[in-house]
Each structure stands twice: as structure tokens, then as C-alpha cells.
Design an enzyme around this catalytic site. Structure first.
Site, PDB file in Angstrom:
ATOM      1  N   ASP A  36       1.326   4.382   8.566  1.00 31.26           N
ATOM      2  CA  ASP A  36       2.811   3.910   8.361  1.00 31.26           C
ATOM      3  C   ASP A  36       3.356   2.893   9.414  1.00 31.26           C
ATOM      4  OD1 ASP A  36       5.202   5.594   6.553  1.00 31.26           O
ATOM      5  OD2 ASP A  36       5.818   3.917   7.829  1.00 31.26           O
ATOM      6  N   ASP A  57      -0.187  -1.829   9.582  1.00 33.61           N
ATOM      7  CA  ASP A  57       0.577  -2.872   8.435  1.00 33.61           C
ATOM      8  C   ASP A  57      -0.411  -2.798   7.224  1.00 33.61           C
ATOM      9  OD1 ASP A  57       1.666  -4.664   7.072  1.00 33.61           O
ATOM     10  OD2 ASP A  57       1.651  -6.091   8.680  1.00 33.61           O
ATOM     11  N   VAL A  58      -0.038  -2.502   6.082  1.00 37.42           N
ATOM     12  CA  VAL A  58      -1.159  -2.444   5.087  1.00 37.42           C
ATOM     13  C   VAL A  58      -1.448  -3.858   4.618  1.00 37.42           C
ATOM     14  CG1 VAL A  58      -0.639  -0.387   4.130  1.00 37.42           C
ATOM     15  CG2 VAL A  58       0.856  -2.116   3.233  1.00 37.42           C
ATOM     16  N   CYS A  84       1.232   4.954  -0.994  1.00 41.63           N
ATOM     17  CA  CYS A  84       2.864   5.074  -1.114  1.00 41.63           C
ATOM     18  C   CYS A  84       3.370   4.328  -0.578  1.00 41.63           C
ATOM     19  CB  CYS A  84       3.255   6.613  -0.692  1.00 41.63           C
ATOM     20  SG  CYS A  84       2.685   8.029  -1.663  1.00 41.63           S
ATOM     21  N   SER A 148       5.520   1.925 -10.669  1.00 45.02           N
ATOM     22  CA  SER A 148       6.871   2.247 -10.879  1.00 45.02           C
ATOM     23  C   SER A 148       7.424   1.882 -12.328  1.00 45.02           C
ATOM     24  CB  SER A 148       7.902   1.359 -10.095  1.00 45.02           C
ATOM     25  OG  SER A 148       9.368   1.397 -10.157  1.00 45.02           O
ATOM     26  N   TYR A 161      10.004  -7.073  -7.219  1.00 43.29           N
ATOM     27  CA  TYR A 161       9.492  -5.416  -7.279  1.00 43.29           C
ATOM     28  C   TYR A 161       8.657  -5.295  -8.457  1.00 43.29           C
ATOM     29  CZ  TYR A 161       9.782  -0.383  -6.899  1.00 43.29           C
ATOM     30  OH  TYR A 161       9.315   0.811  -6.695  1.00 43.29           O
TER      31      TYR A 161
END
Length: 255
Positions: A36, A57-58, A84, A148, A161
Site C-alpha cells: 500500500d 506504488d503499484v 485491491c 467493479s 473509473y
């Protein structure tokens, strides 16, 4: 796949669905690493589950590669990876002043939600492929990404998004097909309205209206219900290459 003495990595694991998933995987017997950007909060979560916390940092290739090297050194190679990490800004294509959405405001959501998810997936898959197969199905690992319902019924203001989560949905099957030769499964969960810190910050009237829009049960989903689905996916080897909606039959209205 068995849980006992295996390693899991969870991005966005400091809070919400990621933190609850870390908790439940730990209770099932796994050693868990949390990735995270909120170091203070992820350290707190890691202490609660006796896991490890790594600031990451992904969207950064080096960050993710180094994080997996640290996990391998401290816990071992993860057989379970749950993505996630994500952001959800509200953005209009044409603003109230008539100006177009700045491209630099659209890009970060794609970078975190889609490219960040793939960045972790590719590194996790390469490390899992080195593991010996286990169980009757001889699998090496499972990667679970978070999409989502906005990928299917995006609302006004969710352009970036929805695009990012649609990309997560679209790469599920080809990733599962490609990684099948290694015995690595790939799944995605598409949550609806989940009781997260973002929803808890809304006015009561807005929250009540949103909850009433869910056919059944007429409430928000919980991070615990997301985590339970993760556990079931991990232990059920026939779940592969699919997206599971976790939404109480919700179909989002335009706005």
C-alpha cells in the site's frame, strides 16, 4: 488450494476490502504481505495479522519488483495475489464550464486501476511459475483482481473509473488462458456497493438511497463478504477465467 503455510500478497491491503481479506487469509493459515502507499495504516493492519507491510506504488515497475523480492526473502513466494489497490475520482467529459476533461486528470485512474493491476499480475505470475505444483489439480497459484459493476453499468462521472475496471474485466480470460500452462488461475471480482470508508463518508440520506437501490439484500455489501469470496476462489480450483459480480443483483442507474 490449501491455505496452511502458504504466502499471500494483497495490494491496497491497508484498509477496506484489502485489509479484511488480509485478516481472513491469515485466519485461514496464510502468511500475508500487504502492499500500500499508506505506510502508517498498512503497518497497523500488518501488526494485527502478524504480517508484513511494504510501501509500494503499484504503477511503478521497480517498486513492485522490489516488493516481491522482499516478500520472497521474508515469507516466501506468494501463491495467492489479490489486487485491491484502486482509486475512484468523479470526472465529467465536458465540465460545467464547457471545457473538456483534462487528459492528465483521466490518466491516473487508468494507471492505478488497470496498469497497476497488470503490473502486479505480471510479476506475481512470473514468481508463481517457479513454484512446484500442489494439490490434485497441480496448481501453482491464483491471482484475483478487483473490477467493479461500473465496468458494466458505469454512471455519469465514472468515465475513467469504468474504463479502468472494464480493462480489468477484459484481461481476465486471456490472462487465465495464457497462465493455464503454469497452473496459475486468474479471476476477477466485480463488487457493487461495498461499505468502504468512501461510502461511510457520505450523508445519511445519500447512503440510504444507495442502499435502497440494491434489490436484495437491501444494504451495502461488507468487506467481509468480499474476503469470503476471495477465500472460496482460492480453494475452488474450477473457478478460473471468470468475473464474479458481488452486488446483490444491483444494476447501476445512469446517475
Amino acid at each position: 488450494m490449501q491455505f496452511s503455510n502458504q504466502v499471500a500478497v494483497i495490494t491496497g491491503g491497508a484498509s477496506g476490502m484489502g485489509a479484511e481479506t488480509a485478516k481472513q487469509l491469515t485466519q485461514a493459515g496464510m502468511r500475508v504481505a500487504i502492499l500500500d502507499r499508506n505506510l502508517a495504516q498498512e503497518k497497523q493492519t500488518a501488526q494485527l495479522i502478524n504480517g508484513i507491510a511494504i510501501t509500494c506504488d503499484v504503477t511503478n515497475s521497480s517498486d513492485v519488483t522490489q516488493a516481491f523480492a522482499q516478500i520472497e526473502a521474508e515469507l516466501g513466494v506468494p501463491r495467492v495475489c489479490v489486487n485491491c489497490a484502486g482509486i475512484c475520482p468523479g470526472q465529467l467529459i465536458v465540465g460545467k464550464d464547457g471545457s473538456p476533461l483534462p487528459l492528465e486528470d483521466f490518466t491516473p485512474t487508468i494507471q492505478v486501476n488497470l496498469i497497476g493491476t497488470f503490473n502486479v499480475l505480471r510479476v506475481a505470475a512470473a514468481r508463481m511459475a517457479t513454484l512446484p505444483p500442489i494439490g490434485d489439480s497441480e496448481e501453482r497459484g491464483v491471482i484475483i483482481n478487483t473490477a467493479s459493476v461500473a465496468a458494466f453499468e458505469g454512471q455519469i462521472g465514472q468515465i475513467a473509473y469504468s474504463a479502468s475496471k472494464g480493462g480489468v474485466v477484459a484481461m481476465t480470460l486471456p490472462a487465465a488462458r495464457e497462465l493455464a500452462r503454469f497452473g496459475i488461475r486468474v479471476m476477477a471480482i466485480a463488487p457493487g456497493l461495498i461499505e468502504t470508508p468512501m461510502l461511510r463518508g457520505l450523508p445519511d440520506k445519500v447512503r440510504d438511497n444507495l442502499a435502497a437501490s440494491v434489490p436484495f439484500p437491501k444494504r451495502f455489501g461488507s468487506p467481509a463478504e468480499y474476503a469470503k469470496l476471495v477465500l472460496h476462489i482460492v480453494e475452488n480450483p474450477m473457478l478460473n477465467g471468470s468475473v464474479i459480480r458481488l452486488d446483490g443483483a444491483l444494476r447501476m442507474a445512469p446517475k
